[in-house]
Design a protein around this motif. Structure first.
Motif, PDB file in Angstrom:
ATOM      1  N   SER A   1       0.865  -1.155   0.087  1.00 61.85           N
ATOM      2  CA  SER A   1       0.026   0.010  -0.101  1.00 61.85           C
ATOM      3  C   SER A   1       0.826   1.097  -0.013  1.00 61.85           C
ATOM      4  O   SER A   1       1.770   1.245   1.019  1.00 61.85           O
ATOM      5  N   THR A   2       0.573   2.263  -0.962  1.00 63.05           N
ATOM      6  CA  THR A   2       1.571   3.437  -0.930  1.00 63.05           C
ATOM      7  C   THR A   2       0.364   4.368  -0.678  1.00 63.05           C
ATOM      8  O   THR A   2      -0.711   4.680  -0.932  1.00 63.05           O
ATOM      9  N   VAL A   3       0.996   5.305   0.416  1.00 63.19           N
ATOM     10  CA  VAL A   3       0.372   6.665   0.822  1.00 63.19           C
ATOM     11  C   VAL A   3       1.003   7.537   0.123  1.00 63.19           C
ATOM     12  O   VAL A   3       2.009   7.823   0.425  1.00 63.19           O
TER      13      VAL A   3
ATOM     14  N   ILE B   1      -8.489  11.797   1.812  1.00 58.03           N
ATOM     15  CA  ILE B   1      -7.959  10.399   1.596  1.00 58.03           C
ATOM     16  C   ILE B   1      -8.641   9.827   0.632  1.00 58.03           C
ATOM     17  O   ILE B   1      -9.772   9.397   0.668  1.00 58.03           O
TER      18      ILE B   1
ATOM     19  N   TYR C   1      -3.248   5.118  -1.766  1.00 56.46           N
ATOM     20  CA  TYR C   1      -4.017   6.176  -1.160  1.00 56.46           C
ATOM     21  C   TYR C   1      -3.641   7.489  -1.311  1.00 56.46           C
ATOM     22  O   TYR C   1      -2.349   7.757  -0.747  1.00 56.46           O
TER      23      TYR C   1
ATOM     24  N   VAL D   1      -3.100  11.674  -0.269  1.00 57.68           N
ATOM     25  CA  VAL D   1      -3.468  12.119   1.042  1.00 57.68           C
ATOM     26  C   VAL D   1      -3.099  13.496   0.841  1.00 57.68           C
ATOM     27  O   VAL D   1      -2.239  13.839  -0.413  1.00 57.68           O
TER      28      VAL D   1
ATOM     29  N   SER E   1       5.722  10.647  -0.472  1.00 55.11           N
ATOM     30  CA  SER E   1       4.858   9.407   0.024  1.00 55.11           C
ATOM     31  C   SER E   1       5.769   8.451   0.599  1.00 55.11           C
ATOM     32  O   SER E   1       7.016   8.419   0.946  1.00 55.11           O
TER      33      SER E   1
END
Length: 334
Positions: free
Chosen positions: A177-179, A206, A231, A233, A239
């Motif tokens: 998962s990348t934010v 988000i 996701y 943000v 990131s």
């Protein structure tokens, strides 16, 4: 050094030029976009994320100068330039539209020797190779590789982590998962967009999103079993990606961290991969030129699983690798 053109002078195109010039890699001969030279020079001089760059100016509609060195500017709204007539060998396509073979081959048809795409090609057939510094750039074949993809910022961040894990533990399968910071694909205010989730204000939400990084990694390691999501943000850049895998061989947490420490200081990932020993937030990595910065306090082995967290400035880190790759491809020594 052969002549380089930057086609598309948006976020990545401008940061590519900053990285290339400030690190003495190259000065592009030509830049292209659909905005005016004056507006683009102003955006290059003062960047919200990276500050002011004195010495950038545009004295006419046909050039942008950096510290007195002139770069030819061509408005691509009038059509793709004749690269052969301009003496251009390598085009770095930063428009986001060169991800299909049909679009990329237009540069070759107009006289360029090869084209470097600043994004993930839609399929493996849409490019001749996906080449990443520190990963597989040494596989470059000047005779066979005319359309080269650099994949995405997330792919570059993950690839460094995947390489270390493949060499230290192996990977049976994994999920990431990348934010991710918001981008221009999102809306500033609520309004209908092509993707429904992107219809809500990017700086206030988000926003779940897809990620093409897993597919791009598969172009490099066909047997790799990894999938993931993103996701978006409300941060302007910076990131972090978390990769959770079931390894082929168990490893202790400190041995896992040591593997990343070694990769950051020696070998092909030196200068591309870095590590944090202390606890930081995304503000720490804005402007950092590494593709992947492993957060060691967030990296651990637990009950047969491995979890690795890696920071990356999704603009600066990716643009640095793009500049390095462009310089390599345009080298007369290859």
């Amino acid at each position: 050094m052969k002549n380089i053109a930057v086609y598309g002078f948006g976020r990545i195109g401008r940061q590519l030029v900053r990285s290339a010039v400030q690190n003495d890699l190259f000065l592009p001969s030509v830049v292209c976009d659909i905005a005016s030279a004056g507006d683009l020079a102003a955006l290059l001089e003062v960047d919200t994320n990276y500050g002011r760059w004195p010495g950038v100016a545009s004295d006419d509609d046909a050039s942008i100068s950096i510290d007195g060195r002139r770069i030819t500017y061509i408005n691509s709204r009038e059509g793709m330039p004749d690269w052969n007539a301009l003496g251009i060998d390598l085009v770095v396509d930063c428009t986001g539209r060169g991800v299909t073979r049909e679009a990329a081959e237009r540069h070759l048809a107009n006289g360029a020797e090869r084209v470097l795409i600043s994004g993930p090609s839609k399929t493996a057939a849409d490019c001749d190779a996906v080449l990443l510094p520190g990963i597989n750039l040494d596989d470059y074949d000047s005779g066979a590789h005319k359309i080269i993809s650099m994949a995405s910022c997330t792919t570059n961040a993950l690839a460094a982590v995947v390489k270390v894990l493949l060499e230290s533990t192996g990977i049976r399968f994994g999920v990431f998962s990348t934010v991710h910071a918001y981008t221009n694909t999102q809306s500033l205010t609520d309004q209908p967009m092509k993707s429904r989730r992107d219809s809500w204000a990017g700086a206030e939400n988000i926003t779940p999103s897809s990620s093409g990084a897993a597919k791009a990694l598969g172009f490099i390691w066909p047997d790799l079993q990894i999938t993931g999501k993103a996701y978006r943000v409300p941060v302007r850049t910076g990131s972090i990606v978390e990769l959770n895998v079931i390894p082929e061989h168990e490893i202790a947490t400190e041995d896992l961290r040591d593997a990343f420490r070694r990769a950051a200081t020696a070998g092909p990932l030196r200068g591309i991969l870095d590590v944090f020993e202390d606890e930081w937030t995304s503000a720490r990595i804005v402007g950092d030129p590494h593709s992947s910065i492993v957060d060691l306090p967030l990296t651990q082995s637990f009950n047969g699983m491995v979890s690795v967290a890696a920071w990356y400035d999704n603009e600066a880190g990716f643009s640095m690798r793009l500049a390095e790759t462009a310089a390599r491809l345009a080298s007369t020594e290859i």
